[in-house]
Write an enzyme that holds these catalytic residues in place. Structure first.
Site, short mmCIF file in Angstrom:
data_model
loop_
_atom_site.label_atom_id
_atom_site.label_comp_id
_atom_site.label_asym_id
_atom_site.label_seq_id
_atom_site.Cartn_x
_atom_site.Cartn_y
_atom_site.Cartn_z
N ASN B 174 34.98 31.14 13.37
CA ASN B 174 36.24 31.41 14.06
C ASN B 174 37.17 32.27 13.21
O ASN B 174 37.22 32.13 12.00
CB ASN B 174 36.94 30.08 14.38
CG ASN B 174 38.27 30.29 15.08
OD1 ASN B 174 38.31 30.88 16.16
ND2 ASN B 174 39.35 29.85 14.46
N VAL B 175 37.89 33.16 13.89
CA VAL B 175 38.99 33.87 13.24
C VAL B 175 40.23 33.62 14.10
O VAL B 175 40.23 33.93 15.30
CB VAL B 175 38.74 35.39 13.16
CG1 VAL B 175 39.86 36.06 12.37
CG2 VAL B 175 37.39 35.69 12.52
N TYR B 178 46.91 31.13 12.21
CA TYR B 178 47.52 29.82 12.04
C TYR B 178 48.60 29.93 10.97
O TYR B 178 48.40 30.63 9.98
CB TYR B 178 46.48 28.77 11.63
CG TYR B 178 45.32 28.71 12.59
CD1 TYR B 178 45.43 28.02 13.79
CD2 TYR B 178 44.13 29.40 12.33
CE1 TYR B 178 44.39 27.99 14.70
CE2 TYR B 178 43.08 29.38 13.23
CZ TYR B 178 43.22 28.68 14.42
OH TYR B 178 42.19 28.66 15.32
N GLU B 286 59.64 28.62 15.41
CA GLU B 286 58.48 29.01 16.21
C GLU B 286 58.85 29.94 17.37
O GLU B 286 60.02 30.23 17.60
CB GLU B 286 57.77 27.76 16.74
CG GLU B 286 56.68 27.24 15.80
CD GLU B 286 55.43 28.14 15.80
OE1 GLU B 286 55.41 29.17 16.51
OE2 GLU B 286 54.47 27.81 15.07
#
Lengths: 76, 487
Positions: B174-175, B178, B286
């Site tokens: 996975n790439v 995060y 966020e």
């Protein structure tokens, strides 16, 4: 003199890094090993002065169980 | 084929690295070097926020005079404007958002991935190698992104990990993007949840006791930053997807801890999962423009760092919009919803889910009969992204460009009746919706701003003006922009 964490008030801090120019210290980055807050001594007071920080962002790390856990560890 | 000019598209396809892309942006006046010395705080934050005021045209900003970080370089805003995205996609920088949306749709499903391999000893990323006395604060010009963030976040990393139960499967490698909070010179927390691929890998490592090694890539091929956040299948490779979408190669090599990394990444941090360890993480400003609170998050130990000579640390400003985050992922949020809806409702013309990762979305649809658009809206809410994110959904007719908010407001003004509003109570919702009464649960709102169709009576004696539209008008609009010299 003990340096207190701007976020939790604790004194368990360590120096992470010092920014230097021509041998002169420009700033020092600290890390609180109790609440994991990182700060630089040149930041605006709003971020690093506990009397000016918004209270909602202060934390008490002495009760970690009160904080949510991301991907709870598997009990062994 | 670029319908405006074939020059920029050739240049875009020759981009092999972030450095190449910064050169390309500079040649279009879309990358600047900040001329004055800056303090890490608050100067960098303030410059990033100011740059976010020019969503159509803001440049990437390279900082090379950061006080206390002599010889260090930082770049922000690489994907921070529509002009920069247009250049990445191979178009003139004043290309409309709608045109870029259809371009991405047209690339969808391409399987022409090109992933040539570079031997590690020839890969630029390994030019400098640090295996002892690692101090992230010494390697990266770190700074606080928002006032009350808990630390100095790395917000635009591409993180590579393998499935601990199937480590040789390239597709399951996975790439993803995060957020990362350094904790000390050689440790960091990484925020992921079990529904993310990375979260699955951490959970699998935790359950089996197997090691989990990761590589944190900073300063990436601009297609990787843009496409790594696109939700694709668990066993599909983000490298293949990004290369196919770009139509150009992404060169890979191997990290010191055995992962496939970009040969031209600026910096790669190799790290290993610390089983059972959780540290305080957050707050972090966020994408909804609110802070996510403090939680205890999984922790990694840095084992080595590779970087190019004189590396450029790429970071993002994220917080209250508009920010680079919105431009970076907006079109790739919209495109999958469109593709999923289109399968069952070919009447769907376009999807605009640019706003805060789709918390507000606008869907253009060829209305068929009374109530039709509402049913399409309900289907949108059952797409994987719509389920948790599409909080406010505005349905407009096919004659309204959902990317042109003036047109959307026109539709709301003249085509909406109060009875066209649907509220669906107590549905699933992302945890960090600032308006949530209970995090994780909320209301969805559908506003049907499509025109009224039989058997619904239209009402008074109303005929809508039909101005000229279509390719001829689009071409004229493009020509007007070109005559302004904005190419």
């Amino acid at each position: 003199m003990a340096l207190n964490c701007p976020r939790c008030g604790g004194d368990k801090n360590r120096v992470e890094h010092q920014g230097k120019e021509d041998g002169q210290v420009i700033w020092t980055v600290h890390y609180c090993t109790a609440c994991c807050f990182t700060w630089r001594d040149t930041e605006p007071a709003l971020s690093i002065d506990s009397t000016k920080r918004r209270k909602v962002f202060q934390i008490d790390p002495s009760h970690p169980e009160r904080f949510g856990v991301v991907i709870p560890p598997v009990a062994r | 084929m670029n319908k405006y000019s074939d020059l920029p598209i050739k240049l875009a396809s020759s981009v092999r690295s972030m450095r190449d892309f910064l050169d390309l942006l500079s040649s279009h006046d879309q990358c600047i070097t900040w001329p004055d010395p800056v303090m890490p705080e608050p100067d960098i934050r303030e410059i990033c926020v100011a740059s976010g005021q020019d969503v159509p045209g803001a440049p990437a900003i390279l900082f090379d005079k950061i006080r206390g970080y002599p010889d260090k370089r930082l770049v922000t805003g690489v994907h921070g404007s529509w002009a920069n995205l247009a250049i990445l996609l191979g178009h003139p920088k004043n290309t409309t958002i709608k045109a870029m949306f259809y371009d991405i749709i047209s690339r969808w499903g391409s399987e022409k991935a090109q992933l040539p391999r570079v031997k590690p000893d020839q890969a630029p990323v390994h030019e400098v190698r640090i295996e002892r006395d690692i101090n992230l604060y010494d390697i990266l010009p770190l700074y606080r992104i928002n006032d009350f963030d808990g630390g100095y976040y790395i917000g635009k990393a591409n993180v590579v990990s393998r499935d601990p139960n199937d480590p040789d499967n390239f597709g399951k490698q996975n790439v993803g993007i995060y957020r990362i909070q350094p904790h000390g010179p050689d440790e960091f927390t990484l925020m992921s949840v079990p529904i993310h691929d990375m979260g699955r890998h951490m959970q699998a490592a935790e359950e089996t006791g197997k090691p989990l090694k990761i590589a944190v890539m900073l300063g990436n091929h601009p297609a990787m930053a843009m496409f790594a956040a696109t939700p694709i299948g668990y066993d599909e490779s983000e490298y293949s997807y990004a290369s196919a979408m770009m139509g150009s190669p992404i060169e890979l090599t191997e990290s010191g801890n055995g992962l496939d990394i970009q040969a031209h990444a600026e910096i790669v941090i190799e790290a290993e999962y610390i089983h059972g360890r959780r540290e305080f993480e957050g707050p972090f400003g966020e994408f909804p423009g609110s802070y996510s609170g403090v939680r205890r998050a999984p922790t990694f130990k840095v084992t080595a760092v590779s970087h190019r000579k004189n590396p450029i640390f790429e970071n993002i400003y994220i917080g209250r919009g508009w920010t680079e985050h919105d431009t970076l992922i907006g079109l790739n949020t919209s495109a999958p919803i469109y593709a999923q809806l289109k399968k069952e409702f070919p009447e769907v013309v376009a999807v605009n889910a640019l706003y805060q990762h789709g918390l507000t979305g606008i869907i253009a649809v060829k209305n068929r009969f009374a109530g039709f658009a509402k049913s399409v809206a309900l289907r949108a809410l059952s797409t994987p992204h719509g389920l948790m994110y599409l909080k406010n959904l505005i349905m407009v007719d096919a004659d309204v460009d959902p990317f042109d908010l003036n047109q959307v407001m026109w539709a709301l003004s003249v085509r909406t009746r109060a009875s066209d509003i649907m509220v669906l109570n107590d549905m699933a919702m992302i945890m960090i919706d600032p308006a949530a009464v209970t995090p994780g649960k909320g209301h969805h709102l559908i506003i049907d701003a499509t025109t009224h169709m039989p058997p619904d009576p239209i009402g008074g004696d109303v005929e809508i003006v039909t101005p000229p539209s279509g390719p001829a008008i689009d071409a004229l609009a493009a020509r007007i922009r070109a005559l302004q010299g904005g190419n």
